[in-house]
Design a protein around this motif. Structure first.
Motif, PDB file in Angstrom:
ATOM      1  N   GLY A   1       7.340  -8.265   2.836  1.00  0.00           N
ATOM      2  CA  GLY A   1       6.198  -7.857   2.019  1.00  0.00           C
ATOM      3  C   GLY A   1       6.664  -7.541   0.613  1.00  0.00           C
ATOM      4  O   GLY A   1       7.293  -6.502   0.380  1.00  0.00           O
ATOM      5  N   ALA A   2       6.396  -8.443  -0.320  1.00  0.00           N
ATOM      6  CA  ALA A   2       6.825  -8.235  -1.700  1.00  0.00           C
ATOM      7  C   ALA A   2       6.172  -6.984  -2.276  1.00  0.00           C
ATOM      8  O   ALA A   2       5.082  -6.574  -1.862  1.00  0.00           O
ATOM      9  CB  ALA A   2       6.471  -9.460  -2.541  1.00  0.00           C
ATOM     10  N   THR A   3       6.853  -6.378  -3.248  1.00  0.00           N
ATOM     11  CA  THR A   3       6.360  -5.131  -3.839  1.00  0.00           C
ATOM     12  C   THR A   3       4.908  -5.248  -4.272  1.00  0.00           C
ATOM     13  O   THR A   3       4.090  -4.350  -4.008  1.00  0.00           O
ATOM     14  CB  THR A   3       7.237  -4.751  -5.048  1.00  0.00           C
ATOM     15  OG1 THR A   3       8.569  -4.499  -4.592  1.00  0.00           O
ATOM     16  CG2 THR A   3       6.700  -3.502  -5.739  1.00  0.00           C
ATOM     17  N   GLU A   4       4.568  -6.338  -4.939  1.00  0.00           N
ATOM     18  CA  GLU A   4       3.210  -6.490  -5.451  1.00  0.00           C
ATOM     19  C   GLU A   4       2.183  -6.533  -4.325  1.00  0.00           C
ATOM     20  O   GLU A   4       1.083  -5.963  -4.430  1.00  0.00           O
ATOM     21  CB  GLU A   4       3.124  -7.759  -6.295  1.00  0.00           C
ATOM     22  CG  GLU A   4       3.956  -7.724  -7.570  1.00  0.00           C
ATOM     23  CD  GLU A   4       5.452  -7.950  -7.324  1.00  0.00           C
ATOM     24  OE1 GLU A   4       6.245  -7.709  -8.253  1.00  0.00           O
ATOM     25  OE2 GLU A   4       5.828  -8.374  -6.206  1.00  0.00           O
ATOM     26  N   VAL A   5       2.530  -7.202  -3.229  1.00  0.00           N
ATOM     27  CA  VAL A   5       1.632  -7.257  -2.071  1.00  0.00           C
ATOM     28  C   VAL A   5       1.484  -5.872  -1.450  1.00  0.00           C
ATOM     29  O   VAL A   5       0.387  -5.451  -1.064  1.00  0.00           O
ATOM     30  CB  VAL A   5       2.147  -8.276  -1.040  1.00  0.00           C
ATOM     31  CG1 VAL A   5       1.297  -8.259   0.223  1.00  0.00           C
ATOM     32  CG2 VAL A   5       2.177  -9.673  -1.645  1.00  0.00           C
ATOM     33  N   MET A   6       2.586  -5.145  -1.342  1.00  0.00           N
ATOM     34  CA  MET A   6       2.539  -3.807  -0.776  1.00  0.00           C
ATOM     35  C   MET A   6       1.647  -2.881  -1.607  1.00  0.00           C
ATOM     36  O   MET A   6       0.880  -2.075  -1.062  1.00  0.00           O
ATOM     37  CB  MET A   6       3.957  -3.222  -0.687  1.00  0.00           C
ATOM     38  CG  MET A   6       4.873  -3.929   0.304  1.00  0.00           C
ATOM     39  SD  MET A   6       4.328  -3.795   2.026  1.00  0.00           S
ATOM     40  CE  MET A   6       3.276  -5.243   2.179  1.00  0.00           C
ATOM     41  N   LEU A   7       1.742  -2.984  -2.916  1.00  0.00           N
ATOM     42  CA  LEU A   7       0.923  -2.124  -3.772  1.00  0.00           C
ATOM     43  C   LEU A   7      -0.557  -2.462  -3.658  1.00  0.00           C
ATOM     44  O   LEU A   7      -1.422  -1.576  -3.772  1.00  0.00           O
ATOM     45  CB  LEU A   7       1.406  -2.219  -5.217  1.00  0.00           C
ATOM     46  CG  LEU A   7       2.812  -1.652  -5.458  1.00  0.00           C
ATOM     47  CD1 LEU A   7       3.243  -1.875  -6.898  1.00  0.00           C
ATOM     48  CD2 LEU A   7       2.881  -0.169  -5.103  1.00  0.00           C
ATOM     49  N   GLU A   8      -0.875  -3.726  -3.397  1.00  0.00           N
ATOM     50  CA  GLU A   8      -2.271  -4.091  -3.148  1.00  0.00           C
ATOM     51  C   GLU A   8      -2.749  -3.499  -1.822  1.00  0.00           C
ATOM     52  O   GLU A   8      -3.895  -3.075  -1.702  1.00  0.00           O
ATOM     53  CB  GLU A   8      -2.431  -5.616  -3.138  1.00  0.00           C
ATOM     54  CG  GLU A   8      -2.397  -6.241  -4.528  1.00  0.00           C
ATOM     55  CD  GLU A   8      -3.496  -5.688  -5.427  1.00  0.00           C
ATOM     56  OE1 GLU A   8      -4.677  -5.757  -5.043  1.00  0.00           O
ATOM     57  OE2 GLU A   8      -3.149  -5.161  -6.515  1.00  0.00           O
ATOM     58  N   GLU A   9      -1.859  -3.475  -0.817  1.00  0.00           N
ATOM     59  CA  GLU A   9      -2.217  -2.845   0.451  1.00  0.00           C
ATOM     60  C   GLU A   9      -2.487  -1.354   0.253  1.00  0.00           C
ATOM     61  O   GLU A   9      -3.377  -0.771   0.881  1.00  0.00           O
ATOM     62  CB  GLU A   9      -1.100  -3.039   1.474  1.00  0.00           C
ATOM     63  CG  GLU A   9      -0.941  -4.465   1.977  1.00  0.00           C
ATOM     64  CD  GLU A   9      -2.162  -4.950   2.733  1.00  0.00           C
ATOM     65  OE1 GLU A   9      -2.672  -4.191   3.592  1.00  0.00           O
ATOM     66  OE2 GLU A   9      -2.627  -6.061   2.450  1.00  0.00           O
ATOM     67  N   VAL A  10      -1.717  -0.734  -0.616  1.00  0.00           N
ATOM     68  CA  VAL A  10      -1.946   0.667  -0.938  1.00  0.00           C
ATOM     69  C   VAL A  10      -3.295   0.848  -1.634  1.00  0.00           C
ATOM     70  O   VAL A  10      -4.127   1.678  -1.248  1.00  0.00           O
ATOM     71  CB  VAL A  10      -0.817   1.213  -1.842  1.00  0.00           C
ATOM     72  CG1 VAL A  10      -1.144   2.617  -2.339  1.00  0.00           C
ATOM     73  CG2 VAL A  10       0.516   1.222  -1.090  1.00  0.00           C
ATOM     74  N   ALA A  11      -3.516   0.041  -2.673  1.00  0.00           N
ATOM     75  CA  ALA A  11      -4.698   0.235  -3.519  1.00  0.00           C
ATOM     76  C   ALA A  11      -6.004   0.037  -2.771  1.00  0.00           C
ATOM     77  O   ALA A  11      -6.982   0.773  -2.999  1.00  0.00           O
ATOM     78  CB  ALA A  11      -4.619  -0.724  -4.718  1.00  0.00           C
ATOM     79  N   LYS A  12      -6.046  -0.932  -1.862  1.00  0.00           N
ATOM     80  CA  LYS A  12      -7.330  -1.205  -1.190  1.00  0.00           C
ATOM     81  C   LYS A  12      -7.672  -0.183  -0.120  1.00  0.00           C
ATOM     82  O   LYS A  12      -8.748  -0.242   0.476  1.00  0.00           O
ATOM     83  CB  LYS A  12      -7.340  -2.609  -0.617  1.00  0.00           C
ATOM     84  CG  LYS A  12      -6.422  -2.853   0.566  1.00  0.00           C
ATOM     85  CD  LYS A  12      -6.453  -4.342   0.919  1.00  0.00           C
ATOM     86  CE  LYS A  12      -5.635  -4.672   2.157  1.00  0.00           C
ATOM     87  NZ  LYS A  12      -5.595  -6.139   2.392  1.00  0.00           N
ATOM     88  N   ARG A  13      -6.787   0.794   0.098  1.00  0.00           N
ATOM     89  CA  ARG A  13      -7.066   1.852   1.073  1.00  0.00           C
ATOM     90  C   ARG A  13      -7.433   3.173   0.418  1.00  0.00           C
ATOM     91  O   ARG A  13      -7.579   4.190   1.097  1.00  0.00           O
ATOM     92  CB  ARG A  13      -5.858   2.028   2.013  1.00  0.00           C
ATOM     93  CG  ARG A  13      -5.755   0.865   3.000  1.00  0.00           C
ATOM     94  CD  ARG A  13      -4.483   0.893   3.824  1.00  0.00           C
ATOM     95  NE  ARG A  13      -4.556  -0.083   4.901  1.00  0.00           N
ATOM     96  CZ  ARG A  13      -4.346  -1.400   4.743  1.00  0.00           C
ATOM     97  NH1 ARG A  13      -4.026  -1.865   3.538  1.00  0.00           N
ATOM     98  NH2 ARG A  13      -4.468  -2.231   5.749  1.00  0.00           N
TER      99      ARG A  13
END
Length: 378
Positions: A365-377
């Protein structure tokens, strides 16, 4: 490694056991494994004999029924090695591939395979990433169609750790037309039509084997379906939480070793008539990096504790993966800089850590993808 508020005496015993194994079986020999591109199978079998190749699995199948905290202790202890190729070879088996069988396998599948997995006799790999679908799991193109009493798999997987020398593969494939309609399958090495397309040459993790896998009308029995048909996407997402905590532990282990190596080096290295440690900027930068690592480590242990409490922590684990993947690169690159020219010499541990750290901001899970997972929650 300093203690945490979550530690138990059993955790300390496990750390000691892993440290002894590393000192005896890994550190004296692993430089040679970097040249051959694989960890010898007899070493992995000895890990299995020591009870270290599946501590989270059920006791009846050779595991120790370890909870998430104990499993994290194991992953972090293992990551005190400076040979990340060895670490990832093991962690893929114990925390990224093997758990698919542990969580979703039928009693018959576990009886057939899991004892040999925990013994280190069968090395596992998980086939999810593809040439055009990495973090976007649902974008995969590999398919599996039902044909009588069999499934037939077609497609290609990419960046598969343990892909060359593995024995047992847990493969994700589309089984319907909906974006998330996929299933997991058990594929044994040697199944007709299943081949290693090529072994991939990497910048780091040199003692782990990484492969492109090709499935050309691979026919497997219907009983090799792993878990529910059409529910593979959710199995993959669930297992990502275990994988990302393990990768966080790997990152923290790299940070710990890089700081230890560098503190020793700057106290001994003389420049302009004094040790480098006498330079205020070096002392302060290392101190701040150590503070960041200690804070991230406590967050990591809190995540594992939350799992034991049954909490939904997808957001927190995504934060952890993003945080530690970036932090390890900051720490190791700074430590390499403070080693000067020696930090660029292939035989040094800090140079190896620098190469090996880079992928921790990408894989799982690339950093950018992980941060999107964070943001959408939020």
């Amino acid at each position: 490694m300093s203690a945490t508020i979550y530690d138990t005496p059993e955790h300390e015993l496990l750390r000691d056991q892993v440290a002894r194994f590393l000192a005896r079986e890994v550190e004296p020999h692993a430089a040679a494994w970097e040249e051959t591109g694989m960890v010898p199978r007899d070493v992995l079998r000895r890990m299995g004999q020591a009870g270290l190749m599946g501590i989270a699995f059920e006791g009846e199948y050779g595991g120790a029924d370890a909870d998430a905290l104990t499993n994290l202790v194991f992953a972090e202890a293992l990551s005190q090695s400076t040979f990340a190729g060895f670490i990832i070879t093991v962690l893929v088996h114990t925390d990224m591939a093997g758990p698919h069988l542990h969580h979703a396998g039928t009693p018959a599948q576990k009886a057939k395979y899991l004892l040999r997995v925990t013994a280190g006799e069968l090395i596992t790999a998980v086939g999810i990433s593809e040439p055009g679908a990495g973090s976007d799991v649902a974008g995969m193109r590999t398919t599996a169609r039902r044909d009588g009493d069999d499934w037939v798999i077609n497609g290609t997987k990419m960046f598969i750790t343990n892909g060359v020398h593995g024995d047992l593969y847990f493969v994700a494939a589309k089984t319907g037309t909906a974006r998330h309609d996929m299933s997991m399958f058990i594929v044994e090495k040697g199944t007709p039509g299943f081949t290693v397309g090529r072994a991939l040459k990497k910048t780091g993790w040199l003692s782990s084997d990484t492969a492109e896998l090709v499935f050309d009308n691979v026919r497997i029995p219907a009983d090799n379906l792993l878990g529910e048909e059409g529910k593979g996407f959710y199995s993959v997402m669930k297992n990502f939480q275990t994988e990302r905590v393990a990768l966080g532990a790997m990152a923290i282990g790299h940070c710990t070793q890089a700081l230890k190596l560098t503190l020793d080096y700057v106290r001994q290295r003389q420049a302009f008539g004094a040790p480098l440690w006498d330079q205020q900027t070096i002392r302060q930068r290392l101190s701040m990096l150590d503070a960041k690592v200690r804070a991230a480590r406590q967050f990591m242990y809190h995540c594992a504790w939350s799992v034991t409490q049954g909490h939904d922590i997808v957001q927190e684990v995504s934060m952890l993966k993003a945080l530690t993947g970036e932090l390890v690169n900051e720490v190791v690159q700074t430590c390499q800089q403070f080693h000067g020219g020696m930090g660029f010499i292939r035989e040094t541990a800090i140079e190896r850590l620098w190469r090996d750290a880079r992928v921790l901001a990408i894989g799982g899970g690339a950093t950018e993808v992980m941060l999107e997972e964070v943001a959408k929650r939020y």
